[in-house]
Scaffold this active site. Structure first.
Site, PDB file in Angstrom:
ATOM      1  N   GLY A 287      -5.630  -2.113   0.731  1.00 47.09           N
ATOM      2  CA  GLY A 287      -5.851  -3.510   1.078  1.00 47.09           C
ATOM      3  C   GLY A 287      -4.935  -4.035   2.157  1.00 47.09           C
ATOM      4  N   ASP A 288      -4.215  -3.187   2.854  1.00 47.41           N
ATOM      5  CA  ASP A 288      -3.365  -3.591   3.978  1.00 47.41           C
ATOM      6  C   ASP A 288      -3.239  -2.378   4.897  1.00 47.41           C
ATOM      7  OD1 ASP A 288      -0.926  -4.692   5.518  1.00 47.41           O
ATOM      8  OD2 ASP A 288      -1.374  -6.318   4.135  1.00 47.41           O
ATOM      9  N   ASP A 289      -2.090  -2.205   5.563  1.00 51.38           N
ATOM     10  CA  ASP A 289      -1.921  -1.043   6.439  1.00 51.38           C
ATOM     11  C   ASP A 289      -1.954   0.246   5.628  1.00 51.38           C
ATOM     12  OD1 ASP A 289      -1.417  -2.486   8.915  1.00 51.38           O
ATOM     13  OD2 ASP A 289       0.523  -3.022   8.067  1.00 51.38           O
ATOM     14  N   SER A 320      -8.691   0.561   6.640  1.00 49.74           N
ATOM     15  CA  SER A 320      -8.031  -0.712   6.355  1.00 49.74           C
ATOM     16  C   SER A 320      -8.890  -1.841   6.903  1.00 49.74           C
ATOM     17  CB  SER A 320      -6.639  -0.767   6.983  1.00 49.74           C
ATOM     18  OG  SER A 320      -6.080  -2.058   6.830  1.00 49.74           O
TER      19      SER A 320
END
Length: 497
Positions: A287-289, A320
């Protein structure tokens, strides 16, 4: 076989030991002439190999002691978690069992340490610490479950290079699996899982019900010789694997998962002030990098002064939808250098590879190479952003500007990309010595500015599609100058595309 510390165990992880025949020493002592000849031949072969390697290697820093593919040491003693009272029913708390097992292994450090086998089952636990010379082995079907009630998670002081919990001032929650000042730690298995059960944490974070920064799934600090392989890490409350101020770290054949939406800040791997690190053969969708290389935040990172350097990332598939596949920064105040990213596939993502920083960070990003990178259905392929203005507090120095130079993009390909390149330098933070070579990216938008630049200086060698911005010098494949840029400060950034 490894010596077994107890006879009550019914499950044992396979340990393959290779026994050599005893005739070799006798043979050698009676054939000194032959031995000398063999040594001469050996060194001659190594010399030829080194010469060929020198001719072929493009990145000298990686020709030395990166132990890619080297298997960690086998332990002389193996325990099962059940030997210490562990119950894998998904309900019983196993924190005390893990702690007793780690204590037993800590007493064996002078004898080579020990291995803790986690058998198939669901092993609910609060956070626990590792020890040096330890292997944590997760069998197929084994799943360590982090308890999702924050009252069981210890509070730790802020990281010295951040001076802030990252989401809140003051203390931060520790990680589910934690280690400090360790040496020779292995986390591996037959693709067992460490599950942070982060859903409750994410919901409380969105509802602003937490008073402290969420904890990572696995955090190793001030340590060396760390090997993580053949496991799945999933649903971390916060960053998933966070090596901090570590040296000689290998991550190989690891799957990292979290929902691509509604799982805030679940970065996959965050090397932070780390030196000599290899990440290879991994799949990451979070849910991010997927990966974010860091080295401290503003004045705290500048004062701590520990760079991330000598990092090799290769053979990865990442996704991502919220942030980027591979990021550098934005917390990079200690500096980031000598990073190679090669054989990377980024699919169905918001951004592919990104460098992000801001005034106040200080530090540098330099000697960075992306090679053989493929984008598929990515909104923005290559990003350099210099106005990522998020700060721990008001004590940063806005005149502490970072330096960005010697950044190379070689063999970049893909399709379904909205903006292949967006390099947004500024008058105070120009981007220097950028090279593009062999680039062909199919675009989904026919507008003019799909290769966007501002305050960037560099060159394009050979064929690059789409047509590069006018800020860059053009060279042919042989390195002959075709056209010199008239200005490196022209801006055609269009955030509407």
């Amino acid at each position: 076989m490894a010596e077994t510390a107890t006879t009550s165990s019914c499950w044992r992880a396979p340990l393959n030991l290779h026994h050599h025949g005893r005739w070799i020493p006798t043979f050698i002592t009676t054939h000194k002439t032959l031995l000398a000849a063999l040594w001469i031949a050996f060194f001659f072969t190594v010399f030829l190999w080194q010469q060929r390697s020198d001719a072929a290697a493009g990145f000298l820093v990686f020709r030395r002691a990166f132990s890619s593919g080297a298997f960690p040491k086998l332990r002389p003693v193996a325990f099962n978690l059940t030997d210490f009272g562990g119950v894998g029913d998904g309900i019983t708390m196993n924190t005390a069992a893990f702690e007793r097992a780690v204590m037993a292994i800590s007493k064996l450090r002078k004898k080579g340490g020990g291995q803790l086998n986690v058998p198939p089952g669901y092993w609910l636990t609060a956070p626990f610490n590792l020890t040096s010379h330890m292997t944590l082995f997760l069998a197929e079907g084994a799943e360590i479950l982090g308890i999702n009630d924050e009252k069981y998670w210890p509070l730790l002081p802020p990281l010295p290079s951040y001076g802030y919990g990252r989401e809140h001032p003051g203390p931060r929650y520790g990680s589910l699996i934690h280690g400090q000042n360790l040496k020779d730690v292995v986390i591996t298995g037959h693709n067992g899982t460490i599950n942070g059960q982060g859903q409750t944490w994410w919901k409380k974070y969105r509802q602003k019900l937490l008073n402290h920064t969420r904890g990572p799934l696995v955090q190793i600090m001030y340590s060396s010789d760390i090997f993580v392989s053949n496991i799945t890490l999933r649903d971390s409350p916060f960053w998933t694997f966070h090596p901090y101020d570590c040296k000689n770290v290998t991550v190989k054949n690891v799957t990292i998962l979290a929902p691509i939406f509604e799982a805030p800040n679940t970065d996959g791997i965050d090397p932070d002030s780390c030196v000599d690190m290899v990440i290879e053969d991994c799949y990451i969708s979070v849910g991010d990098d997927a990966i974010a290389i860091k080295s401290g935040w503003d004045q705290y990172g500048i004062a701590y002064g520990r760079p991330s350097k000598n990092i090799l990332i290769r053979n990865l598939v990442v996704r991502s939808m919220v942030s980027a596949g591979i990021s550098i920064g934005s917390e990079m105040s200690g500096g980031v250098s000598n990073v190679t990213v090669e054989n990377l596939f980024v699919w169905n993502s918001r951004r592919a590879v990104r460098i992000k920083t801001a005034p106040g960070r200080g530090g540098y990003v330099r000697h960075i190479t992306y090679q053989n990178v493929t984008f598929e259905n990515v909104r923005v392929g290559i990003v350099i952003k210099t106005d990522y203005n998020e700060h721990p507090d008001g004590g940063f120095d806005p005149k502490a500007v970072p330096s960005l130079h010697d950044i190379n993009y070689i063999s970049i390909h893909g399709e379904g990309v909205r903006v292949p390149v967006r390099i947004h330098g500024s008058e105070e933070i120009p981007v220097r010595e950028v090279t593009f070579r062999d680039m062909s990216v199919g675009i989904v938008n026919k507008k003019k500015h799909v290769f966007q630049c501002a305050f960037v200086e560099g060159r394009v060698i050979g064929t690059v599609f789409p047509a590069p911005c006018e800020n860059l010098d053009l060279y042919d494949e042989q390195g002959h100058l075709i056209r010199r840029s008239t200005s490196q400060n022209v801006s055609d950034i269009d955030y509407d595309i």
